[in-house]
Structures are given as structure tokens and as C-alpha cells.
Design an enzyme around this catalytic site. Structure first.
Site, PDB file in Angstrom:
ATOM      1  N   HIS A 120       0.859  -1.186   0.000  1.00  0.00           N
ATOM      2  CA  HIS A 120       0.000   0.000   0.000  1.00  0.00           C
ATOM      3  C   HIS A 120       0.893   1.233   0.000  1.00  0.00           C
ATOM      4  O   HIS A 120       1.350   1.693   1.049  1.00  0.00           O
ATOM      5  CB  HIS A 120      -0.911  -0.011   1.233  1.00  0.00           C
ATOM      6  CG  HIS A 120      -1.971   1.039   1.213  1.00  0.00           C
ATOM      7  ND1 HIS A 120      -3.186   0.875   1.826  1.00  0.00           N
ATOM      8  CD2 HIS A 120      -2.018   2.280   0.651  1.00  0.00           C
ATOM      9  CE1 HIS A 120      -3.928   1.947   1.656  1.00  0.00           C
ATOM     10  NE2 HIS A 120      -3.226   2.823   0.941  1.00  0.00           N
ATOM     11  N   ALA A 140      -8.456  11.287   3.212  1.00  0.00           N
ATOM     12  CA  ALA A 140      -7.816  12.150   2.224  1.00  0.00           C
ATOM     13  C   ALA A 140      -8.150  11.772   0.791  1.00  0.00           C
ATOM     14  O   ALA A 140      -7.582  12.333  -0.144  1.00  0.00           O
ATOM     15  CB  ALA A 140      -6.299  12.112   2.422  1.00  0.00           C
ATOM     16  N   HIS A 160     -12.163   2.690   4.346  1.00  0.00           N
ATOM     17  CA  HIS A 160     -12.871   3.946   4.067  1.00  0.00           C
ATOM     18  C   HIS A 160     -14.369   3.673   4.142  1.00  0.00           C
ATOM     19  O   HIS A 160     -15.128   3.988   3.228  1.00  0.00           O
ATOM     20  CB  HIS A 160     -12.462   4.515   2.719  1.00  0.00           C
ATOM     21  CG  HIS A 160     -11.060   5.035   2.697  1.00  0.00           C
ATOM     22  ND1 HIS A 160     -10.730   6.282   3.198  1.00  0.00           N
ATOM     23  CD2 HIS A 160      -9.904   4.480   2.279  1.00  0.00           C
ATOM     24  CE1 HIS A 160      -9.420   6.466   3.065  1.00  0.00           C
ATOM     25  NE2 HIS A 160      -8.896   5.385   2.523  1.00  0.00           N
ATOM     26  N   HIS A 178      -5.657  -0.316   6.083  1.00  0.00           N
ATOM     27  CA  HIS A 178      -5.136   0.482   7.207  1.00  0.00           C
ATOM     28  C   HIS A 178      -6.115   0.467   8.398  1.00  0.00           C
ATOM     29  O   HIS A 178      -6.812   1.446   8.668  1.00  0.00           O
ATOM     30  CB  HIS A 178      -4.722   1.892   6.810  1.00  0.00           C
ATOM     31  CG  HIS A 178      -5.613   2.655   5.889  1.00  0.00           C
ATOM     32  ND1 HIS A 178      -6.975   2.832   6.095  1.00  0.00           N
ATOM     33  CD2 HIS A 178      -5.325   3.346   4.755  1.00  0.00           C
ATOM     34  CE1 HIS A 178      -7.472   3.572   5.140  1.00  0.00           C
ATOM     35  NE2 HIS A 178      -6.488   3.900   4.315  1.00  0.00           N
ATOM     36  N   ALA A 238      -9.816   5.722   8.887  1.00  0.00           N
ATOM     37  CA  ALA A 238     -10.945   5.879   7.967  1.00  0.00           C
ATOM     38  C   ALA A 238     -12.042   4.855   8.258  1.00  0.00           C
ATOM     39  O   ALA A 238     -12.669   4.317   7.349  1.00  0.00           O
ATOM     40  CB  ALA A 238     -10.489   5.799   6.512  1.00  0.00           C
ATOM     41  N   ARG A 247     -20.852  -0.072  23.003  1.00  0.00           N
ATOM     42  CA  ARG A 247     -22.188  -0.544  22.660  1.00  0.00           C
ATOM     43  C   ARG A 247     -22.410  -0.576  21.143  1.00  0.00           C
ATOM     44  O   ARG A 247     -23.510  -0.907  20.694  1.00  0.00           O
ATOM     45  CB  ARG A 247     -23.260   0.351  23.316  1.00  0.00           C
ATOM     46  CG  ARG A 247     -23.367   0.154  24.827  1.00  0.00           C
ATOM     47  CD  ARG A 247     -24.577   0.892  25.407  1.00  0.00           C
ATOM     48  NE  ARG A 247     -24.489   2.338  25.206  1.00  0.00           N
ATOM     49  CZ  ARG A 247     -23.855   3.169  26.050  1.00  0.00           C
ATOM     50  NH1 ARG A 247     -23.257   2.691  27.141  1.00  0.00           N
ATOM     51  NH2 ARG A 247     -23.824   4.463  25.804  1.00  0.00           N
ATOM     52  N   HIS A 280      -0.476   7.678  12.329  1.00  0.00           N
ATOM     53  CA  HIS A 280      -1.768   7.078  12.003  1.00  0.00           C
ATOM     54  C   HIS A 280      -2.345   6.322  13.200  1.00  0.00           C
ATOM     55  O   HIS A 280      -3.559   6.324  13.412  1.00  0.00           O
ATOM     56  CB  HIS A 280      -1.625   6.115  10.828  1.00  0.00           C
ATOM     57  CG  HIS A 280      -1.590   6.789   9.500  1.00  0.00           C
ATOM     58  ND1 HIS A 280      -0.453   7.385   9.005  1.00  0.00           N
ATOM     59  CD2 HIS A 280      -2.555   6.973   8.552  1.00  0.00           C
ATOM     60  CE1 HIS A 280      -0.709   7.887   7.821  1.00  0.00           C
ATOM     61  NE2 HIS A 280      -1.981   7.655   7.510  1.00  0.00           N
ATOM     62  N   ASP A 301       1.685   3.263   3.469  1.00  0.00           N
ATOM     63  CA  ASP A 301       0.763   4.281   2.948  1.00  0.00           C
ATOM     64  C   ASP A 301       1.552   5.536   2.552  1.00  0.00           C
ATOM     65  O   ASP A 301       1.073   6.660   2.654  1.00  0.00           O
ATOM     66  CB  ASP A 301      -0.322   4.620   3.970  1.00  0.00           C
ATOM     67  CG  ASP A 301      -1.559   5.273   3.338  1.00  0.00           C
ATOM     68  OD1 ASP A 301      -1.668   5.264   2.100  1.00  0.00           O
ATOM     69  OD2 ASP A 301      -2.386   5.807   4.081  1.00  0.00           O
ATOM     70  N   GLY A 336      -1.721  10.220   4.082  1.00  0.00           N
ATOM     71  CA  GLY A 336      -0.540   9.444   3.760  1.00  0.00           C
ATOM     72  C   GLY A 336       0.540   9.565   4.821  1.00  0.00           C
ATOM     73  O   GLY A 336       0.354  10.199   5.875  1.00  0.00           O
TER      74      GLY A 336
END
Length: 397
Positions: A69, A150, A205, A226, A230, A237, A261, A284, A319
Site C-alpha cells: 500500500h 484524504a 474507508h 489500514h 478511515a 455498545r 496514524h 501508505d 498518507g
């Protein structure tokens, strides 16, 4: 891929060789005709006459690292700089111990995405000396706008199966991974289509609930892009996508161990929960990698880089500037895993993702002679790709 293999035989002497399940001190790793001919305890009698001898004393001998990636490096962007830019990325990766990689696209309008995929295929078929392109990772465009991070908003959309078939055709069988949000209309059908085509459907994402994530896994999703980033955060809950990916053993999770990250303790949580056989360390990385702080590109975005923080004007992380040699180091420091485990998550596991574990990802007889030497700080000293010395920091002179 280059088919001309070096006639030169290279013997790496006295280093600590890192195998899939152990370390071998005072080792010998012999490279012949682009393959690993021997790896094990040092035995001078095994070294062919005339072989080039490289003293690896005080160094670790690792299999070439594999990044599944990555969006760019040293000013070049997979989405912007054509096949020549992608070849330049390949040429620069060996200085970080990376010997194979998946160029990763981002969400874009369909013609732009087709063009980027075409550049990747052209660079793969007519490569530069450097890290081998072993497929593609298509990140988006069928992702959730709420969790786009991003990713460019103008490229985000619901699945379009006519587009998907054109993307698959453009990739010529080289699409290894597609990142998608399964909760979108047609998301589960997209997963089933990708599985039929031999492509890994990766959850990312996405704003999927726990139950939606389980449905996606039943449909064939096998990967998490990742992990933690995202995605909706875990709530006690409302466990959500992250908890499903942690709980389900069939999911292999990408982890970015850059300290930005993910907090180091979250890296520790992920690696301890999933284990070294179900995590692929990734960078990334994007075009700012290897350059000084300032403004750099990620597709259409201008990204500000300050130290290790790479952000859009609104503060969104965009990134990283991590490299794979330091991903290994950080995994050990953050999570307390062994060198063997950290290397496995950076080589053999990513090789499985890329579909090349039969010939790459570990120091084993008969595999491609993809090897890197790193010192105690994990600075790369030399790298070979299929037996060819493609980076020399001075140790291999």
C-alpha cells in the site's frame, strides 16, 4: 519484469539471517542466477570459486521487504507522473530495503483511474532496475464519503459494475486488492465479483456496522485497509467495523506503524490480537517520502508535511513518509514483537497479499534472491533484487 539474470554469484557472510521462524547467527546466504541457492550456518566450503564475498558481520540479512500500500515517493505520485514516475519510485525503494510493491491508486474519476492503472501496467512490463511491481492496489473509488479521509471527494462514488469490469480489463490480471465500503448499494455484489476474479476485497474507508462487516466477510472480504484509520471508532455498545476485523480470524489487517496514524499502543493491540500471520505492515507512503518538510502532492491534494505529520489544510491525515525498514523497527518498538515476527509481517505476509509468496517474501532456497542488509538502527546498507545489486550504501563494495 526483467528476465536477464546476473551471472554473478554473491555470498553474504557472517550476518544474522532472519528466516520465517528463526534467526541464524554467523550465517551464509548464497545468491546464484537470481535465486537463493543456500541459506543457513556459515560454511566456507559451500561458497563457489569466484563468488563475490560480502561481509555482513554486525548486520541483519533480511528478505526483501514488500509494501502492498504505497502511493509514491521522492516527488513522484502514482496518480500524476506516468509510467516513468512509477519506474522512478521502483528505482528508489531498494534504499529502504523494499524489493517489491503494489502501486496504489486513490479515488478518481473513471478516465483518470484507467490512465493510472495503464501507467502501472506499462511500468511493470517495462521496468527499471529496482523494486519489482507485483500487482496493483486500487484504493477506492467505491468508498463511503463519510469516511473518505484524504481520498478526493470528486472521485468517490457507489459501485458501478461497468466501470469495475473496465478497471479489471485495464489491470490485465494484475489487480491484487481493491479497497471498498461494503455498506454501499451493490457493495456485497462487488465483493463477490472481485472474489470470482481473484482480487482481494479489502474493507476500508467505510462506515460499516459490525453486522454489515460480517455480511461482507461472509460474501468473501478477506482484508482490512489500514485498520483503525478511515473507520468509525470502537464504541462499547457499537463495536463496528474495527471490532469485526479484529475478531474475525479470516481478516488480514493492514497496519501503519508510523506513530502518527496509530498510537504505538494501538499498534500493540492490533498486532497482539491478530498475530504476526494476520497482519501486513504497510507505509501508505506518498510523494513526500524521502524529501524535506513542505508541501507535496497526493493526487489532486496539496499535503503539508511537518516532521512525520502529513495533513490536508483541514487537518486530515493524508498518507505517510514511513519506509518499510523503519516499519519493521517500529513494530518491534511499539508492539514488543520479535524481529522474526516483524520481518514476516513486512515480507512473507505481504507476499501472500500480492500473490507472489511462492517466489518472494522469505530467505528460502529456490526463491528470488531479494535480500537486504540492515544495521542495528535498521538503516539499509545494501539491497539485491533477483540477485542484482540495486542499492549499495558502501558495505557491498
Amino acid at each position: 519484469m526483467k528476465t536477464d539474470l546476473p551471472d554473478e554469484r554473491t555470498a553474504l557472510l557472517h550476518g544474522v539471517a532472519v528466516l520465517p521462524d528463526c534467526e541464524v547467527s554467523n550465517s551464509l546466504v548464497l545468491l546464484e542466477e537470481g535465486r537463493i541457492a543456500y541459506v543457513g550456518p556459515f560454511d566456507d566450503g559451500r561458497i563457489p570459486e569466484g563468488a563475490r564475498r560480502v561481509d555482513a558481520s554486525g548486520l541483519h540479512v533480511l528478505p526483501g521487504l514488500i509494501d502492498t500500500h504505497v502511493h509514491g515517493t521522492h516527488g513522484d505520485d502514482v496518480m500524476l507522473d506516468g509510467a516513468d514516475g512509477i519506474r522512478r519510485i521502483s528505482a528508489r525503494f531498494p534504499q529502504y530495503g523494499t524489493t517489491a510493491w503494489l502501486p496504489s491508486t486513490i479515488s478518481a474519476r473513471h478516465p483518470e483511474l484507467l490512465a493510472a492503472i495503464g501507467w502501472c501496467i506499462e511500468a511493470q512490463e517495462n521496468p527499471a532496475d529496482g523494486a519489482e511491481i507485483v500487482g496493483l492496489h486500487v484504493e477506492g473509488p467505491y468508498i463511503n464519503m463519510k469516511r473518505k479521509g484524504a481520498q478526493p471527494a470528486e472521485g468517490v462514488r457507489d459501485p458501478d459494475f461497468g466501470e469495475v469490469r473496465e478497471l479489471l480489463e485495464a489491470a490485465r490480471g494484475q489487480m491484487r486488492v481493491m479497497t471498498l465500503a461494503p455498506e454501499l448499494p451493490g457493495g456485497l455484489e462487488l465483493i463477490r465479483l472481485l472474489v470470482r476474479e481473484g482480487v482481494i476485497a479489502s474493507l476500508g474507508h467505510s462506515d460499516a456496522t459490525y453486522d454489515q462487516a460480517l455480511e461482507a466477510i461472509v460474501a468473501g472480504a478477506a482484508h482490512a485497509t489500514h485498520l483503525f484509520n478511515a473507520m468509525p471508532p470502537i464504541h462499547h455498545r457499537d463495536p463496528g467495523l474495527i471490532t469485526a476485523c479484529l475478531n474475525e480470524p479470516s481478516i488480514l489487517a493492514e497496519v501503519i506503524p508510523d506513530g502518527v496514524h496509530l498510537h504505538p499502543h494501538i499498534v500493540r493491540l492490533a498486532l497482539r490480537h491478530k498475530g504476526a500471520d494476520r497482519v501486513a505492515l504497510i507505509t501508505d507512503a506518498f510523494s513526500a517520502t524521502g524529501l524535506s518538510d513542505g508541501e507535496h502532492t497526493l493526487g489532486p491534494h496539496r499535503v503539508s508535511v511537518r516532521d512525520a505529520w502529513c495533513t490536508l489544510p483541514d487537518g486530515t491525515i493524508a498518507g505517510s513518509i514511513l519506509t518499510m525498514n523503519y516499519a519493521v523497527r517500529n513494530a518491534m518498538e511499539f508492539a514488543g514483537v520479535s524481529l522474526v515476527e516483524a520481518v514476516r509481517m513486512s515480507s512473507l505476509i505481504p507476499a501472500g497479499v500480492a500473490g507472489c509468496a511462492g517466489r518472494k517474501g522469505s530467505l528460502e532456497t529456490g526463491k528470488d534472491a531479494d535480500v537486504t542488509l540492515v544495521d542495528r538502527t535498521f538503516q539499509c546498507q545494501a539491497t539485491w533484487v533477483r540477485g542484482r545489486l540495486v542499492y549499495n550504501g558502501g558495505i557491498a563494495s
